[in-house]
Design an enzyme around this catalytic site. Structure first.
Site, PDB file in Angstrom:
ATOM      1  N   LYS A  30       5.308   6.638   2.085  1.00 58.70           N
ATOM      2  CA  LYS A  30       4.981   5.433   2.820  1.00 58.70           C
ATOM      3  C   LYS A  30       5.489   5.564   4.256  1.00 58.70           C
ATOM      4  O   LYS A  30       6.306   6.417   4.551  1.00 58.70           O
ATOM      5  CB  LYS A  30       5.612   4.204   2.142  1.00 58.70           C
ATOM      6  N   GLY A  75       0.824  -1.200   0.000  1.00 62.32           N
ATOM      7  CA  GLY A  75       0.000   0.000   0.000  1.00 62.32           C
ATOM      8  C   GLY A  75       0.859   1.251   0.000  1.00 62.32           C
ATOM      9  O   GLY A  75       2.095   1.184  -0.113  1.00 62.32           O
ATOM     10  N   ALA A  76       0.211   2.395   0.130  1.00 63.42           N
ATOM     11  CA  ALA A  76       0.934   3.681   0.204  1.00 63.42           C
ATOM     12  C   ALA A  76       0.052   4.685   0.925  1.00 63.42           C
ATOM     13  O   ALA A  76      -1.171   4.527   0.981  1.00 63.42           O
ATOM     14  CB  ALA A  76       1.262   4.190  -1.196  1.00 63.42           C
ATOM     15  N   ASP A  77       0.686   5.706   1.460  1.00 58.72           N
ATOM     16  CA  ASP A  77      -0.077   6.780   2.097  1.00 58.72           C
ATOM     17  C   ASP A  77      -0.451   7.851   1.087  1.00 58.72           C
ATOM     18  O   ASP A  77      -1.501   8.470   1.188  1.00 58.72           O
ATOM     19  CB  ASP A  77       0.737   7.369   3.256  1.00 58.72           C
ATOM     20  N   GLU A  81       9.931  -2.014   4.060  1.00 53.48           N
ATOM     21  CA  GLU A  81       9.144  -1.934   2.816  1.00 53.48           C
ATOM     22  C   GLU A  81      10.023  -1.488   1.658  1.00 53.48           C
ATOM     23  O   GLU A  81       9.930  -2.014   0.547  1.00 53.48           O
ATOM     24  CB  GLU A  81       7.979  -0.956   2.995  1.00 53.48           C
TER      25      GLU A  81
END
Ligand code: 5RP
Length: 233
Positions: free
Chosen positions: A97, A84-86, A106
């Site tokens: 991230k 995922g990612a922010d 990560e």
């Protein structure tokens, strides 16, 4: 589709990038968890993969699902990492991230993979104008933390950036990463030169890693109301 449904849809779309026999990096966070769960079902149905997790939390989740695991030291070159990612900057798929504090592992795992497929709901896709609203996580060593934070401040000043720097806490105590590090969340509001900022931050003694992923992600699968959109770097 609500946000949870979008995360799940993006995660399930990432299964298209997984082939039998692949070595797969497993990301960290709620969206990555949907991917781990979906992969677990495929493994139960007979898919043969070996996975390298990016955090203790993802390792435990994958193990409970019966997903075969290995350490990166044993599999130093992976086919693909799904994470995922922010935030995602559409230009070159630059990421922020580290919302879950796992940015260092990560990044090591993603950088050891031929491809990095980012999975995200629509709120993570930014524009050049909005990129950097999410506080940029920087992992630092606890030793000399205040001296390192001072140097981070100077780097930000030199790039014309300002904002609060906060040591992340959990339950009233400093949050400690899987590596024994601290996270400094840099509340910058906007980042317009991510590559320059990434380069300057990583050069600071005491900085273990910083949360800008530049030139690492190859594909982003972003779920929207209309379906999953594919972006390539
Ligand atoms: C963890 C991360 C996560 O990928 C990021 O925080 C996104 O998490 P979520 O999928 O829960 O929104 O970088 O360090």
């Amino acid at each position: 589709m609500d946000i949870e449904a979008q995360k799940k849809a993006a995660a399930e779309a990432a299964l298209a990038y997984i082939e039998d026999g692949m070595k797969v990096g497993l990301g960290t966070g709620s969206t990555a968890n949907y991917f781990i769960d979906a992969l677990g079902e495929k493994v139960r149905a007979g898919l043969n993969v070996t996975c390298v997790p990016t955090s203790i939390a993802s390792e435990e989740r994958a193990r409970a699902l019966g997903i075969p695991l290995a350490a990166l030291d044993d599999l130093p070159e992976l086919d693909v990492t799904v994470d995922g990612a922010d935030e995602i900057h559409p230009d070159g798929l630059v990421l922020i991230k580290g919302g879950g504090g796992a940015l260092t592992r990560e990044k090591i795992v993603a950088a050891s993979s031929a491809r990095m497929v980012v999975i995200a709901d629509s709120t993570k896709l930014m524009t050049a104008e909005t990129f950097g609203r999410f506080p940029l996580p920087v992992e630092i060593l606890p030793f000399g933390a205040q001296a390192t934070i001072l140097k981070i401040r100077r780097v930000l000043d030199a790039l014309g950036l300002s904002g609060e720097l906060k040591i992340r806490e959990k339950d009233g105590q400093p949050f400690i990463t899987d590596n024994g590090g601290l996270i400094v969340d840099c509340h910058l509001g906007h980042i317009d030169q991510p590559a320059a900022l990434a380069e300057a931050l990583i050069a600071i003694p005491g900085v273990v890693e910083q949360g800008l992923f530049v030139g690492i992600a190859t594909t982003a699968l972003v779920a929207t109301e209309e379906g999953v959109q594919t972006l390539n770097a």
